[in-house]
Scaffold this active site. Structure first.
Site, short mmCIF file in Angstrom:
data_model
loop_
_atom_site.label_atom_id
_atom_site.label_comp_id
_atom_site.label_asym_id
_atom_site.label_seq_id
_atom_site.Cartn_x
_atom_site.Cartn_y
_atom_site.Cartn_z
N LYS A 47 21.48 29.87 16.17
CA LYS A 47 20.45 31.08 16.45
C LYS A 47 20.98 32.22 17.42
CE LYS A 47 17.27 28.98 13.84
NZ LYS A 47 16.97 29.52 12.59
N SER A 261 18.75 18.25 13.00
CA SER A 261 18.69 19.02 11.91
C SER A 261 20.20 18.99 11.35
CB SER A 261 18.41 20.37 12.08
OG SER A 261 19.04 21.10 12.85
#
Length: 300
Positions: A47, A261
């Site tokens: 991110k 994830s």
């Protein structure tokens, strides 16, 4: 000498080959599995790329300037990345998130100087997104909105995609990514498909009932605005158990300490490696595992 600031060290993360996690069937099929180690970014996740892109994009358009208040709904990694970028560029950051976000993530955001607004866990990210937009309507700040901001996938079109293509010298045949905002998979898909339309793009979603940080299956009305279904060739679901077990195996067997994830994306990459031959499968290792120690995913 001109030395880089912290955000100039975002990107150019390692692409590493898995060795011991591959069973004999995968080896016999002559498949290679590569993990893109996004935890090596300054704030520790993929991110970082989108956070820098969204803030600098808004600056170029004159939408924000130093000293402004920025607001974002986040389940964790985007918040940490935005808090870091805001800190070094002179913004005040307000982050809205469900109250079950891991302790490590919350502490990291506060360490960068961000203010946290916690929302009921029952409302999930949908409630947090609505709350952030309501704050903006009340004039409390500017929402960057990672779920509709085109600078999110643009970051991956401009950086992550080229890094994977160049890192494999164009040999990549499959790209696997968890789907949250879908910015990573949208941007990388666009870039790789422009180089080779035969590259298979595989999205990873959670099975019903699974709560895997960073992976979502959005209701229709909350689908990210830039999501384009035609950019994904295949969608695979992963269970909570498979994601956590694979994350633990990556650490214990490969020395890759990553988040849940990434474990889910790796589980799907391994699944694909049992079906194909002579393939190079790259997946995104979204963040580092130390962000999840308090969740119990990595028992003491």
């Amino acid at each position: 000498m001109i030395y880089p600031i912290i955000t100039e060290n975002i990107g150019k993360t390692p692409l590493v080959r898995l060795v011991r996690l591959l069973d004999e069937s995968i080896r016999e099929r002559n498949n290679v599995i590569l993990g893109k180690l996004e935890g090596n970014n300054p704030a520790g996740s993929v991110k970082d790329r989108a956070a820098l892109s969204m803030i600098t994009g808004a600056e170029r358009r004159g939408q924000i300037c130093r000293g402004d208040v920025l607001i974002e709904a986040t389940s964790g990694n985007t918040g940490i990345a935005l808090a870091m970028t805001a800190a070094c560029r002179g913004y005040r950051m307000m982050l809205v998130m469900p109250e079950d976000v891991s302790l490590e993530r919350r502490q990291s955001m506060r360490a960068y100087g961000a203010e946290l607004i916690l929302t009921p866990v029952q409302g999930g990210m949908e409630f947090a997104r609505d709350a952030a937009k309501q704050m903006a309507r009340e004039g409390r700040g500017v929402v960057l909105d990672q779920f509709s901001n085109p600078d999110n996938p643009l970051a991956h079109y401009q950086t992550t995609g080229p890094e994977i293509w160049n890192g494999t010298t164009g040999a990549v045949t499959h790209f696997v990514s968890a789907m949250g905002t879908t910015g990573t998979i949208m941007g990388v898909s666009r870039y790789l498909k422009e180089r080779n339309a035969d590259v298979q793009i595989v999205g990873v979603q959670p099975e019903d009932g699974a709560r895997i940080p960073g992976i979502r299956k959005w209701p229709e009305q909350y689908l990210p605005a830039f999501f384009e279904a035609h950019r994904i060739d295949r969608t695979e679901c992963v269970s909570q158990t498979d994601a956590e077990v694979t994350a633990r195996q990556l650490a214990a067997v490969e020395g890759v300490f990553c988040g849940i994830s990434a474990g889910g994306a790796c589980a799907v990459a391994l699944r694909i490696a049992h079906e194909v031959e002579n393939s190079t499968i790259a997946f995104i290792v979204c963040d580092r595992g130390d962000r999840y120690l308090s969740t119990g995913a990595f028992p003491a």
